[in-house]
Design a protein around this motif. Structure first.
Motif, PDB file in Angstrom:
ATOM      1  N   HIS A   1       7.123  -7.726 -11.876  1.00 37.48           N
ATOM      2  CA  HIS A   1       7.766  -6.927 -12.202  1.00 37.48           C
ATOM      3  C   HIS A   1       8.165  -5.596 -11.787  1.00 37.48           C
ATOM      4  CE1 HIS A   1       7.541  -9.745 -16.060  1.00 37.48           C
ATOM      5  NE2 HIS A   1       8.808  -9.774 -15.878  1.00 37.48           N
ATOM      6  N   LEU A   2       7.231  -5.402 -10.441  1.00 35.84           N
ATOM      7  CA  LEU A   2       6.880  -4.040  -9.748  1.00 35.84           C
ATOM      8  C   LEU A   2       6.918  -4.685  -8.425  1.00 35.84           C
ATOM      9  CD1 LEU A   2       6.979  -0.521 -10.003  1.00 35.84           C
ATOM     10  CD2 LEU A   2       5.060  -0.769 -10.400  1.00 35.84           C
ATOM     11  N   ALA A   3       5.685  -5.282  -8.007  1.00 35.49           N
ATOM     12  CA  ALA A   3       5.142  -4.908  -6.683  1.00 35.49           C
ATOM     13  C   ALA A   3       6.305  -5.881  -5.891  1.00 35.49           C
ATOM     14  CB  ALA A   3       4.175  -5.839  -6.673  1.00 35.49           C
ATOM     15  N   PHE A   4       6.479  -7.546  -6.265  1.00 37.39           N
ATOM     16  CA  PHE A   4       7.234  -7.805  -6.021  1.00 37.39           C
ATOM     17  C   PHE A   4       9.046  -7.747  -5.553  1.00 37.39           C
ATOM     18  CE2 PHE A   4      10.657 -11.992  -5.655  1.00 37.39           C
ATOM     19  CZ  PHE A   4       9.673 -12.430  -5.192  1.00 37.39           C
ATOM     20  N   PRO A   5       9.984  -6.743  -6.382  1.00 32.35           N
ATOM     21  CA  PRO A   5      10.772  -6.102  -6.198  1.00 32.35           C
ATOM     22  C   PRO A   5      10.989  -5.534  -5.111  1.00 32.35           C
ATOM     23  CG  PRO A   5      11.009  -6.477  -8.452  1.00 32.35           C
ATOM     24  CD  PRO A   5       9.363  -7.347  -7.925  1.00 32.35           C
ATOM     25  N   LEU A   6      10.251  -4.553  -5.203  1.00 36.87           N
ATOM     26  CA  LEU A   6       9.529  -3.173  -4.388  1.00 36.87           C
ATOM     27  C   LEU A   6       9.657  -4.132  -3.028  1.00 36.87           C
ATOM     28  CD1 LEU A   6       8.069  -0.897  -6.340  1.00 36.87           C
ATOM     29  CD2 LEU A   6      10.711  -0.486  -5.328  1.00 36.87           C
ATOM     30  N   SER A   7       9.139  -4.906  -3.161  1.00 38.25           N
ATOM     31  CA  SER A   7       8.567  -5.854  -1.488  1.00 38.25           C
ATOM     32  C   SER A   7       9.372  -6.475  -1.253  1.00 38.25           C
ATOM     33  CB  SER A   7       7.038  -6.263  -1.652  1.00 38.25           C
ATOM     34  OG  SER A   7       6.365  -6.051  -2.789  1.00 38.25           O
ATOM     35  N   ARG A   8      10.668  -6.225  -1.792  1.00 38.04           N
ATOM     36  CA  ARG A   8      11.408  -7.442  -0.631  1.00 38.04           C
ATOM     37  C   ARG A   8      11.791  -7.723   0.721  1.00 38.04           C
ATOM     38  NH1 ARG A   8      17.818  -7.102  -3.632  1.00 38.04           N
ATOM     39  NH2 ARG A   8      18.252  -5.569  -1.926  1.00 38.04           N
ATOM     40  N   PRO A   9      12.043  -6.134   0.701  1.00 37.06           N
ATOM     41  CA  PRO A   9      11.973  -6.168   2.688  1.00 37.06           C
ATOM     42  C   PRO A   9      10.847  -6.727   3.392  1.00 37.06           C
ATOM     43  CG  PRO A   9      13.295  -4.160   1.809  1.00 37.06           C
ATOM     44  CD  PRO A   9      11.959  -4.688   0.278  1.00 37.06           C
ATOM     45  N   ALA A  10       9.972  -6.374   2.854  1.00 39.96           N
ATOM     46  CA  ALA A  10       8.521  -7.058   3.371  1.00 39.96           C
ATOM     47  C   ALA A  10       8.626  -8.566   3.364  1.00 39.96           C
ATOM     48  CB  ALA A  10       7.359  -6.860   3.254  1.00 39.96           C
ATOM     49  N   LEU A  11       9.320  -8.610   2.608  1.00 40.18           N
ATOM     50  CA  LEU A  11       8.486 -10.343   1.960  1.00 40.18           C
ATOM     51  C   LEU A  11       9.861 -11.674   2.690  1.00 40.18           C
ATOM     52  CD1 LEU A  11       8.671 -10.363  -1.844  1.00 40.18           C
ATOM     53  CD2 LEU A  11       7.318 -11.212  -0.388  1.00 40.18           C
ATOM     54  N   VAL A  12      11.520 -10.701   2.939  1.00 42.20           N
ATOM     55  CA  VAL A  12      12.294 -10.720   3.566  1.00 42.20           C
ATOM     56  C   VAL A  12      11.897 -10.561   5.438  1.00 42.20           C
ATOM     57  CG1 VAL A  12      14.432 -11.061   3.908  1.00 42.20           C
ATOM     58  CG2 VAL A  12      14.356 -11.131   1.871  1.00 42.20           C
TER      59      VAL A  12
ATOM     60  N   ARG B   1       1.186  -1.272   0.239  1.00 44.03           N
ATOM     61  CA  ARG B   1      -0.119   0.243   0.382  1.00 44.03           C
ATOM     62  C   ARG B   1       0.790   1.410  -0.108  1.00 44.03           C
ATOM     63  NH1 ARG B   1      -3.449  -1.308   3.764  1.00 44.03           N
ATOM     64  NH2 ARG B   1      -5.174  -2.104   2.207  1.00 44.03           N
ATOM     65  N   ASP B   2       2.178   1.193   0.821  1.00 43.17           N
ATOM     66  CA  ASP B   2       2.940   2.076   0.399  1.00 43.17           C
ATOM     67  C   ASP B   2       3.509   2.266  -0.792  1.00 43.17           C
ATOM     68  OD1 ASP B   2       2.487   2.727   2.971  1.00 43.17           O
ATOM     69  OD2 ASP B   2       4.109   2.039   4.041  1.00 43.17           O
ATOM     70  N   VAL B   3       3.458   1.496  -2.169  1.00 41.13           N
ATOM     71  CA  VAL B   3       4.512   1.675  -3.219  1.00 41.13           C
ATOM     72  C   VAL B   3       3.348   2.731  -3.874  1.00 41.13           C
ATOM     73  CG1 VAL B   3       4.859   0.440  -5.173  1.00 41.13           C
ATOM     74  CG2 VAL B   3       4.911  -0.245  -3.470  1.00 41.13           C
ATOM     75  N   PRO B   4       3.978   3.984  -4.445  1.00 39.33           N
ATOM     76  CA  PRO B   4       3.441   5.052  -5.180  1.00 39.33           C
ATOM     77  C   PRO B   4       2.547   4.600  -6.490  1.00 39.33           C
ATOM     78  CG  PRO B   4       5.809   5.576  -4.709  1.00 39.33           C
ATOM     79  CD  PRO B   4       5.655   4.021  -4.543  1.00 39.33           C
ATOM     80  N   ASN B   5       1.058   5.069  -6.254  1.00 37.04           N
ATOM     81  CA  ASN B   5       0.786   4.456  -7.186  1.00 37.04           C
ATOM     82  C   ASN B   5       0.439   5.042  -8.646  1.00 37.04           C
ATOM     83  OD1 ASN B   5      -1.944   3.476  -7.595  1.00 37.04           O
ATOM     84  ND2 ASN B   5      -2.888   5.371  -8.502  1.00 37.04           N
ATOM     85  N   GLU B   6       1.591   6.076  -8.408  1.00 35.29           N
ATOM     86  CA  GLU B   6       2.362   6.123  -9.973  1.00 35.29           C
ATOM     87  C   GLU B   6       3.260   5.400 -10.673  1.00 35.29           C
ATOM     88  OE1 GLU B   6       2.496   8.001  -7.672  1.00 35.29           O
ATOM     89  OE2 GLU B   6       1.134  10.067  -7.877  1.00 35.29           O
ATOM     90  N   LEU B   7       3.182   4.289 -10.116  1.00 34.61           N
ATOM     91  CA  LEU B   7       4.733   3.656 -10.647  1.00 34.61           C
ATOM     92  C   LEU B   7       3.606   1.802 -11.645  1.00 34.61           C
ATOM     93  CD1 LEU B   7       7.228   2.846  -7.556  1.00 34.61           C
ATOM     94  CD2 LEU B   7       6.931   4.526  -9.819  1.00 34.61           C
TER      95      LEU B   7
END
Length: 297
Positions: A207-218, A184-190
């Motif tokens: 290709h967008l949500a998965f790489p950006l969510s890497r800290p939460a996934l770990v 939810r914190d990922v900017p909607n513009e992306l």
């Protein structure tokens, strides 16, 4: 630990209390109560770990005769050899299969569910999210009898799959909560940029949500791995034969078998804890990053 002091003037000769950027800085002071509490807490944590490690390298005779905190004079690996001979590799493999078999599906399902909840609309997704949140309030102990009956009906009793399936179910609610807040914190513009470039929802997911969510996934991977690796109740209720024991269950049986041989019991504790400690050391930066994500907002 205590906070360090800053000098009154820096090497560039700037005025006291003023940084290179010209901003005023408030003077720092020693935080004696906080520093003292930190050292006391460090001692409380370190001393038992030190005692467990040095005792695991002692003989039984040396353990009962010498100072408990004194390092062993005659270092021995016989305790570790004894633990490995007691089918430690088999129990380690069982714990590894259960942990990987539960964590990987739980994290993947939670990630896709969190993405759908954040990006989707509709009463069904709202109800699904409410169902996941309700799962946080249900303790494992309250469901153990229904789980046992279901596993019996499915003819999965005394198998590793009997431990994996409930572990997945209990790992999903918290994982969905963490990943939903992070996505939810990922900017909607992306997301809109990806849509303009012609990406599908599936492509945007990976290709967008998965790489950006890497800290939460770990974070959820390490947390769930820690919980499932140390899980005791499910293996105890849903398995019976020694061939299906996981490490916590084997450790309990080993402690009962070698009650007098304390160094051997502590050697089994070290070997049982070592894999999850390595996992924490490798992923601790990502774990802290995921836990503190969004705190600055």
């Amino acid at each position: 630990m205590a906070t360090t002091l800053t000098p009154d003037t820096d090497q560039a000769g700037e005025a006291p209390g003023r940084s290179h950027s010209g901003r005023s800085q408030s003077p720092r002071h020693w935080n004696w109560p906080g520093g003292l509490a930190g050292w006391i807490w460090l001692g409380i944590v370190i001393i038992p770990i030190y005692w467990i490690i040095i005792t695991s390298f002692k003989t039984s005779a040396n353990y009962f005769s010498a100072n408990p905190l004194k390092p062993p004079t005659d270092l021995t690996f016989e305790n570790y050899k004894l633990v490995i001979q007691e089918h430690f590799i088999r129990y380690f493999f069982n714990s590894l299969v259960v942990t990987l078999g539960a964590v990987v599906p739980a994290v993947l399902v939670s990630f896709m569910a969190a993405y759908a909840i954040v990006r989707g609309r509709g009463r069904f997704l709202w109800s699904t999210n409410a169902l996941f949140l309700a799962g946080l309030a249900i303790p494992l102990q309250a469901t153990i009898i229904p789980i046992y009956l279901i596993i019996i009906r499915l003819k999965l009793y005394d198998s590793l799959l009997a431990i994996i399936l409930p572990s997945i179910a209990f790992a999903i609610p918290l994982s969905v909560l963490v990943l939903t807040n992070f996505i939810r914190d990922v900017p909607n513009e992306l997301f809109e940029s990806m849509r303009v470039d012609g990406a599908s929802e599936w492509g945007t997911l990976w290709h967008l949500a998965f790489p950006l969510s890497r800290p939460a996934l770990v974070t959820v991977t390490i947390y769930n791995g820690l919980i499932i690796w140390n899980g005791f109740l499910l293996p105890l209720v849903l398995t019976q034969s020694p061939e299906r024991r996981t490490l916590p269950l084997a450790l309990s049986a080993f402690q009962g078998q070698y009650t007098v041989n304390v160094p051997a019991v502590l050697a089994s504790v070290v070997l049982t804890t070592l894999p999850i400690l390595v996992l924490y050391v490798v992923g601790r930066r990502q774990l802290l990053s995921g836990l503190t994500a969004g705190f600055g907002k």
